[in-house]
Scaffold this active site. Sequence first.
Site, PDB file in Angstrom:
ATOM      1  N   MET A  81       0.800  -1.216   0.000  1.00  0.00           N
ATOM      2  CA  MET A  81       0.000   0.000   0.000  1.00  0.00           C
ATOM      3  C   MET A  81       0.843   1.281   0.000  1.00  0.00           C
ATOM      4  SD  MET A  81      -2.861  -1.381  -0.310  1.00  0.00           S
ATOM      5  CE  MET A  81      -4.053  -0.073  -0.089  1.00  0.00           C
ATOM      6  N   ASN A  98       0.983  -6.300 -10.155  1.00  0.00           N
ATOM      7  CA  ASN A  98       0.138  -5.767  -9.083  1.00  0.00           C
ATOM      8  C   ASN A  98      -1.277  -6.287  -9.274  1.00  0.00           C
ATOM      9  OD1 ASN A  98      -0.601  -4.061  -6.861  1.00  0.00           O
ATOM     10  ND2 ASN A  98      -1.484  -2.613  -8.326  1.00  0.00           N
ATOM     11  N   HIS A 100      -5.231  -5.032  -8.550  1.00  0.00           N
ATOM     12  CA  HIS A 100      -6.009  -3.854  -8.182  1.00  0.00           C
ATOM     13  C   HIS A 100      -7.485  -4.249  -8.113  1.00  0.00           C
ATOM     14  CE1 HIS A 100      -6.881   0.387  -7.736  1.00  0.00           C
ATOM     15  NE2 HIS A 100      -7.882   0.213  -8.580  1.00  0.00           N
ATOM     16  N   ASP A 136      -1.691   2.486 -11.543  1.00  0.00           N
ATOM     17  CA  ASP A 136      -2.842   1.609 -11.850  1.00  0.00           C
ATOM     18  C   ASP A 136      -3.208   1.595 -13.331  1.00  0.00           C
ATOM     19  OD1 ASP A 136      -3.067   0.877  -9.174  1.00  0.00           O
ATOM     20  OD2 ASP A 136      -4.466   2.482  -8.711  1.00  0.00           O
TER      21      ASP A 136
HETATM   22  C1  GRF Z   1      -6.551  -6.379  -2.144  1.00  0.00           C
HETATM   23  O1  GRF Z   1      -7.877  -5.997  -2.263  1.00  0.00           O
HETATM   24  C2  GRF Z   1      -5.766  -5.902  -3.327  1.00  0.00           C
HETATM   25  O2  GRF Z   1      -6.503  -5.874  -4.512  1.00  0.00           O
HETATM   26  C3  GRF Z   1      -5.387  -4.507  -2.939  1.00  0.00           C
HETATM   27  O3  GRF Z   1      -5.149  -4.566  -1.554  1.00  0.00           O
HETATM   28  C4  GRF Z   1      -5.849  -5.666  -0.990  1.00  0.00           C
HETATM   29  C5  GRF Z   1      -4.839  -6.536  -0.325  1.00  0.00           C
HETATM   30  O4  GRF Z   1      -5.407  -7.601   0.386  1.00  0.00           O
HETATM   31  N1  GRF Z   1      -4.268  -4.048  -3.736  1.00  0.00           N
HETATM   32  P1  GRF Z   1      -4.474  -8.735   0.969  1.00  0.00           P
HETATM   33  O5  GRF Z   1      -3.421  -8.081   1.838  1.00  0.00           O
HETATM   34  O6  GRF Z   1      -3.880  -9.499  -0.177  1.00  0.00           O
HETATM   35  O7  GRF Z   1      -5.386  -9.598   1.787  1.00  0.00           O
END
Ligand code: GRF
Length: 204
Positions: A81, A98, A100, A136
């Site tokens: 993030m 990635n 998204h 993105d």
């Molecule tokens: C997911 O929804 C992904 O698409 C976004 O962040 C979230 C991560 O979830 N980029 P996790 O840590 O894999 O459970």
Amino acid sequence: MLLSGRGSNFQAIAEARLPIEIVAVISNRPQAAGLEYARERGLAAIALDHTEHPDREAFDVLLADEIERHQPDLVVLAGYMRILSPAFIARFEGRLLNIHPSLLPMFPGLKTHERAIAEGIKIHGCTVHFVTADLDHGPIVIQAAVPVRADDTPDMLAARVLQQEHRIYPQAVRWFAEGRLAIHHGRVNLKDDSASQSVFSTER
Ligand code: GRF
């Protein structure tokens, strides 16, 4: 594998019996649950706390150096993030994936489920894409769609999308590992496309 939190996508990839070896799991948040899971599986789990390195460019150099120490063929962003600096992206371009939680190019950025509901769209989903300097917007590897229901809350919709994330991310990593992904003019071609059905799979 780079993550910041829960790590459910990392877990889905780790459990998918792919022809890969996960050489390291790195989190910018030391408390990330994903790191704990990595340790339980006996994987190299590394915390690089970005709050100790306020300069984004400098932090990204440290991060990139740490990644390269493990010599991965592919760097997988699984809920990482933080925006990556252009220099970092350039260093790994073509081997940086990635996921998204929207059908890109719709809804780049945050709060995708909330925005999808607010727009009243009827189909939402998720996208695995190569990362480029354009946030993105990199070449799309695979997408999956889910219906948006009239009484959905953002959490309900997120859970429906997440199930699909756990299906398409391992698929994308498998294709990469098999050498089947080629980028031409910003688009991904899937070599030996006999399984093209799965590119368009939707929730049943
Ligand atoms: C997911 O929804 C992904 O698409 C976004 O962040 C979230 C991560 O979830 N980029 P996790 O840590 O894999 O459970």
